[in-house]
Write an enzyme that holds these catalytic residues in place. Structure first.
Site: not given
Length: 326
Positions: A14, A26, A28, A75, A106, A129, A131, A133, A175, A191, A250, A256
């Protein structure tokens, strides 16, 4: 160790805001240290198909502020096979790529580790990422930008929620980890934050809405991490409509939106530091590691650990949200 003359760089998985800043760093840093840079388009798919182009410093000019990734991402099921990884290795041999810097999450690191094991390839991972994670780094590239995007969206929903006395259930990416959802809830004054690490959906609904109503709150914002409950935000909304029909409920799925946008200063700085140190790690003869950030300092983390160990979300933020949302 064999002297590294040419490095390959790719982005995979992603997209995350700040990936371009990492590619720039990287490129330079490598050129400054006397190495050639081969940019690989469309991640591992491009490595298999030979979509490779040599980069100069000019190729990465004016990209630090851009979201997404100029190298594209895709992917690649083929790379999960031995035959696919053999094609990728053949491309590296043909392009004379001595080491690979992979920017992603990951799945990206899992693929890099397999390639390194099977063909003795030198790989360095840069965590990117939204996430957040990956174990071994306090933050990943793109996380801060995504967090700010969510906060901005929730702030806008709050205006409508209070005007119409509604409950907004907002679905957030992440994820299988609740970092985005929990911290966005704290930052936006929500909340509740329903995350995979806490299986208390009904209790949180009652605390957020039932207690809130008794305290004369006329609206509420509940953030739901996409995998915290089967059915996501809509399932939570269905529960609320049955238990508290007095509110108009709602559902908003941010989707995305969270991946795009101009990277924040924090993500640009993080990406730049990690990208530079990925090159320095190669000069230090490191391999099969992730470049992480721990307490403001660069850390070298074995790829295996970054993939297999689960990142702990902790309890202090959860407790803070509980106290602040009353």
């Amino acid at each position: 160790m064999y002297q590294i003359k040419t490095i390959g760089v790719l982005t995979s998985g992603g997209d995350a805001p700040g990936m371009n800043a990492a590619v720039r760093a990287v490129t330079r840093a490598a050129i400054v240290n006397g190495m050639r840079v081969k940019a690989i388009y469309r991640g591992y798919k491009g490595l298999i198909d030979g979509e490779v182009e040599e980069f100069t410093t000019q190729d990465v000019s004016g990209i630090i502020q851009r979201g997404g990734t100029i190298l594209k991402s895709a992917r690649c099921e083929e790379f999960k096979t031995e035959e696919g990884r053999k094609k990728a290795y053949d491309t590296m041999q043909r392009e004379q790529i001595d080491a690979l810097i992979v920017i992603g999450g990951d799945g990206t690191f899992t693929g890099a580790r397999l390639l390194a094991q099977e063909y003795n390839v030198t790989v360095i991972g840069v965590p990117a990422t939204i996430d957040n994670d990956l174990w071994g780094t306090d933050s990943t590239i793109g996380y801060d930008t995504a967090l700010n995007t969510i906060m901005d969206c929730v702030d806008k929903l709050r205006d409508t929620g209070t005007s119409h006395e509604r409950v907004f259930v907002v679905e957030v990416m992440g994820r299988d980890a609740g970092f985005l959802t929990l911290n966005a809830a704290i930052a936006s004054g929500a909340e509740a934050a329903m995350i995979p690490e806490r299986k208390t959906v009904e209790e949180q609904i009652e605390e957020a809405i039932g207690q809130g109503r008794r305290k004369h709150k006329n609206s509420a914002i509940l953030l739901v991490q996409e995998h915290s409950i089967e059915g996501g935000a809509q399932a939570v909304a269905n529960i609320i409509e049955k238990s508290h029909p007095e509110y108009g409920t709602r559902v908003t799925i941010l989707g995305h939106l969270q991946r795009g946008g101009t990277p924040t200063a924090s993500d640009r700085i993080l990406a730049s530091r990690l990208g530079c140190h990925a090159v320095l790690a190669l000069l230090d003869e490191q391999r099969s590691i992730m470049i992480g950030m721990q307490n403001g300092n660069i850390a070298y983390v074995p790829l295996t650990q970054s993939i297999k160990q689960k990142k702990d979300i902790g309890t202090d933020r959860w407790n803070a949200l509980h106290m602040l949302s009353i």
